[in-house]
Motif scaffolding. Sequence first.
Motif, PDB file in Angstrom:
ATOM      1  N   LEU A  89       0.824  -1.206   0.000  1.00  0.00           N
ATOM      2  CA  LEU A  89       0.000   0.000   0.000  1.00  0.00           C
ATOM      3  C   LEU A  89       0.861   1.261   0.000  1.00  0.00           C
ATOM      4  N   GLU A  90       2.011   1.195   0.638  1.00  0.00           N
ATOM      5  CA  GLU A  90       2.932   2.326   0.591  1.00  0.00           C
ATOM      6  C   GLU A  90       3.390   2.575  -0.834  1.00  0.00           C
ATOM      7  N   ARG A  91       3.658   1.503  -1.569  1.00  0.00           N
ATOM      8  CA  ARG A  91       4.033   1.651  -2.973  1.00  0.00           C
ATOM      9  C   ARG A  91       2.880   2.247  -3.786  1.00  0.00           C
ATOM     10  N   ALA A  92       1.654   1.838  -3.481  1.00  0.00           N
ATOM     11  CA  ALA A  92       0.492   2.386  -4.168  1.00  0.00           C
ATOM     12  C   ALA A  92       0.384   3.891  -3.937  1.00  0.00           C
ATOM     13  N   ARG A  93       0.546   4.302  -2.700  1.00  0.00           N
ATOM     14  CA  ARG A  93       0.438   5.734  -2.383  1.00  0.00           C
ATOM     15  C   ARG A  93       1.533   6.533  -3.076  1.00  0.00           C
ATOM     16  N   GLN A  94       2.740   5.978  -3.122  1.00  0.00           N
ATOM     17  CA  GLN A  94       3.855   6.679  -3.752  1.00  0.00           C
ATOM     18  C   GLN A  94       3.650   6.856  -5.253  1.00  0.00           C
ATOM     19  N   SER A  95       2.999   5.889  -5.889  1.00  0.00           N
ATOM     20  CA  SER A  95       2.884   5.905  -7.346  1.00  0.00           C
ATOM     21  C   SER A  95       1.589   6.526  -7.851  1.00  0.00           C
ATOM     22  N   THR A  96       0.697   6.911  -6.946  1.00  0.00           N
ATOM     23  CA  THR A  96      -0.578   7.497  -7.357  1.00  0.00           C
ATOM     24  C   THR A  96      -0.461   9.021  -7.377  1.00  0.00           C
ATOM     25  N   PRO A  97      -0.806   9.652  -8.497  1.00  0.00           N
ATOM     26  CA  PRO A  97      -0.736  11.118  -8.554  1.00  0.00           C
ATOM     27  C   PRO A  97      -1.532  11.768  -7.426  1.00  0.00           C
ATOM     28  N   LYS A  98      -0.989  12.835  -6.877  1.00  0.00           N
ATOM     29  CA  LYS A  98      -1.613  13.487  -5.722  1.00  0.00           C
ATOM     30  C   LYS A  98      -3.016  13.985  -6.022  1.00  0.00           C
ATOM     31  N   ASP A  99      -3.258  14.376  -7.275  1.00  0.00           N
ATOM     32  CA  ASP A  99      -4.564  14.927  -7.627  1.00  0.00           C
ATOM     33  C   ASP A  99      -5.536  13.865  -8.137  1.00  0.00           C
ATOM     34  N   ALA A 100      -5.139  12.580  -8.099  1.00  0.00           N
ATOM     35  CA  ALA A 100      -6.027  11.515  -8.557  1.00  0.00           C
ATOM     36  C   ALA A 100      -7.186  11.347  -7.578  1.00  0.00           C
ATOM     37  N   PRO A 101      -8.367  10.992  -8.070  1.00  0.00           N
ATOM     38  CA  PRO A 101      -9.530  10.807  -7.193  1.00  0.00           C
ATOM     39  C   PRO A 101      -9.475   9.463  -6.472  1.00  0.00           C
ATOM     40  N   VAL A 102      -8.437   9.268  -5.661  1.00  0.00           N
ATOM     41  CA  VAL A 102      -8.141   7.976  -5.065  1.00  0.00           C
ATOM     42  C   VAL A 102      -7.850   8.128  -3.579  1.00  0.00           C
ATOM     43  N   ASP A 103      -8.427   7.247  -2.779  1.00  0.00           N
ATOM     44  CA  ASP A 103      -8.087   7.110  -1.365  1.00  0.00           C
ATOM     45  C   ASP A 103      -7.697   5.659  -1.098  1.00  0.00           C
ATOM     46  N   TYR A 104      -6.815   5.451  -0.134  1.00  0.00           N
ATOM     47  CA  TYR A 104      -6.395   4.107   0.243  1.00  0.00           C
ATOM     48  C   TYR A 104      -6.611   3.890   1.734  1.00  0.00           C
ATOM     49  N   ALA A 105      -6.830   2.614   2.107  1.00  0.00           N
ATOM     50  CA  ALA A 105      -6.937   2.254   3.516  1.00  0.00           C
ATOM     51  C   ALA A 105      -6.165   0.969   3.757  1.00  0.00           C
ATOM     52  N   LEU A 106      -5.312   0.985   4.778  1.00  0.00           N
ATOM     53  CA  LEU A 106      -4.629  -0.211   5.237  1.00  0.00           C
ATOM     54  C   LEU A 106      -5.553  -0.886   6.241  1.00  0.00           C
ATOM     55  N   ALA A 107      -6.291  -1.887   5.774  1.00  0.00           N
ATOM     56  CA  ALA A 107      -7.363  -2.439   6.601  1.00  0.00           C
ATOM     57  C   ALA A 107      -7.814  -3.780   6.047  1.00  0.00           C
ATOM     58  N   ASP A 108      -8.540  -4.526   6.887  1.00  0.00           N
ATOM     59  CA  ASP A 108      -9.119  -5.811   6.532  1.00  0.00           C
ATOM     60  C   ASP A 108     -10.546  -5.588   6.029  1.00  0.00           C
ATOM     61  N   ALA A 109     -10.778  -5.887   4.765  1.00  0.00           N
ATOM     62  CA  ALA A 109     -12.092  -5.639   4.160  1.00  0.00           C
ATOM     63  C   ALA A 109     -13.195  -6.488   4.790  1.00  0.00           C
ATOM     64  N   THR A 110     -12.828  -7.536   5.517  1.00  0.00           N
ATOM     65  CA  THR A 110     -13.828  -8.383   6.169  1.00  0.00           C
ATOM     66  C   THR A 110     -14.610  -7.613   7.224  1.00  0.00           C
ATOM     67  N   VAL A 111     -13.938  -6.692   7.907  1.00  0.00           N
ATOM     68  CA  VAL A 111     -14.556  -5.995   9.044  1.00  0.00           C
ATOM     69  C   VAL A 111     -14.546  -4.479   8.882  1.00  0.00           C
ATOM     70  N   TYR A 112     -13.980  -3.964   7.801  1.00  0.00           N
ATOM     71  CA  TYR A 112     -13.871  -2.506   7.652  1.00  0.00           C
ATOM     72  C   TYR A 112     -15.263  -1.862   7.619  1.00  0.00           C
ATOM     73  N   PRO A 113     -15.464  -0.763   8.352  1.00  0.00           N
ATOM     74  CA  PRO A 113     -16.790  -0.114   8.387  1.00  0.00           C
ATOM     75  C   PRO A 113     -17.014   0.798   7.179  1.00  0.00           C
ATOM     76  N   PHE A 114     -17.268   0.202   6.033  1.00  0.00           N
ATOM     77  CA  PHE A 114     -17.539   0.977   4.823  1.00  0.00           C
ATOM     78  C   PHE A 114     -18.808   1.805   5.001  1.00  0.00           C
ATOM     79  N   ASP A 115     -18.843   2.952   4.330  1.00  0.00           N
ATOM     80  CA  ASP A 115     -20.089   3.711   4.277  1.00  0.00           C
ATOM     81  C   ASP A 115     -21.138   2.869   3.552  1.00  0.00           C
ATOM     82  N   PRO A 116     -22.304   2.657   4.131  1.00  0.00           N
ATOM     83  CA  PRO A 116     -23.323   1.833   3.471  1.00  0.00           C
ATOM     84  C   PRO A 116     -23.730   2.410   2.118  1.00  0.00           C
ATOM     85  N   ALA A 117     -23.874   1.532   1.155  1.00  0.00           N
ATOM     86  CA  ALA A 117     -24.356   1.912  -0.180  1.00  0.00           C
ATOM     87  C   ALA A 117     -23.555   3.068  -0.776  1.00  0.00           C
TER      88      ALA A 117
END
Length: 285
Positions: A89-117
């Motif tokens: 994920l650190e490599r992903a953050r380094q290689s993603t343009p700062k102005d790209a419409p992208v956010d990253y989370a270091l987390a387990d998708a099994t339990v991550y509290p995603f915003d519903p819908a």
Amino acid sequence: MDTAQAHERNADQIAYWNGPGGQRWADRQAVQDIVLQPVLDALLDRAQPKAGEHVLDVGCGSGASTKAFANKVGPSGRLFGIDVSGPMLERARQSTPKDAPVDYALADATVYPFDPAGFDLLASRFGVMFFAEPAVSFANLRKALKSSGRLAFACWQEPRVNPFFMAPLQAVYKHVPKLPQLGPEDPGPFSFASEARVKRILGEAGFAGIAMEPCALELDIAIGRGIDAAIQGALEIGPASRALEGHPADVRDAAVSSMREALAQYAKGDSVRLPAAIWIVTARA
């Protein structure tokens, strides 16, 4: 990552992807992105991301798939990449343009509290086969999709139709003991090889309209740099590298000779194109 915010049965995978194994994958990011580009192309073609959509990229790794989807949805869209591997994920953050419409989370998708819908599309390139309880994981992910949302991911078919993995490994097995055998439902690259199992998991998680399209590819593990580069890649990541861990130099040298012989049949010029077989899985929320 904070293992207190992870599903307890995913602990082994989290440890692996944050240890030396995950670091090796992060270090190989540039090469692997080229090797696996045909897979990403197939996934993008089936997923059909549209301008303005919000996309959840599960097991985003070093970010190649996240950035590719971001290019498709454009500045009015949004990408959220989630992964358990700190190095990748650190490599992903380094290689993603700062102005790209992208956010990253270091987390387990099994339990991550995603915003519903919150998402139109749930996508993954080889990022969903490592859950210990995949029906639980996908149920949590489905909650993150809009009622009109859809799913598209790539996973491997069974080993026997994947010389991409097995050709280097079988050559190495001439010199070292076989790796411990994983069960067909143990987390790992082939845990979604069974069509019946994948459909059962997604059905239990609440998805509908589940379809699995077989896709045959040839992946150049040398990326046009010759057979030595192909061998080096097999020695750095993947099952052949794991099988050789801890063995002395003479054994490794003998294994390299066998790999060279095995891979020569796939060499065309400076490319070494190994057959690979994947599923492209699609479904509706």
